[in-house]
Design a protein around this motif. Structure first.
Motif: not given
Length: 101
Positions: A65-90
């Motif tokens: 597994a590798s990448g940047r912040i959005i990739d981290y959220l994909v691999n480890f936090e299991g959120l929808t794409f929009g949910g990942r973006i909102r989580k980083v933002y908030h």
């Protein structure tokens, strides 16, 4: 079509400090220039998940597994794409208006 354009996603990856984000929930140990922890994706007898503050990047030497912040959220936090973006933002307070839901 994505509600998030590639420029906005690039800005998030460039401006959100991955190490700061993950250190809020993971115990990290500094080794050289990088920080390590056990990968939550598999049984890890020794820390294999590496975070490079210089590159703002992560890499797991066991599962790949590798990448940047959005990739981290994909691999480890299991959120929808929009949910990942909102989580980083908030969570990070990154001052950018997200256009998606």
């Amino acid at each position: 079509m994505s509600k998030y354009d590639s420029e906005m996603l690039q800005q998030i990856c460039d401006n959100v400090d991955l190490l700061d984000y993950v250190s809020q929930s993971l115990e990290l140990k500094k080794q050289g220039d990088n920080y390590f922890t056990n990968c939550p994706n598999h049984v890890d007898l020794t820390p294999s998940l590496s975070f490079s503050p210089k590159e703002n990047y992560f890499y797991c030497f066991s599962c790949g597994a590798s990448g940047r912040i959005i990739d981290y959220l994909v691999n480890f936090e299991g959120l929808t794409f929009g949910g990942r973006i909102r989580k980083v933002y908030h969570r990070t307070g990154y001052g950018m208006a997200c256009r998606g839901n």
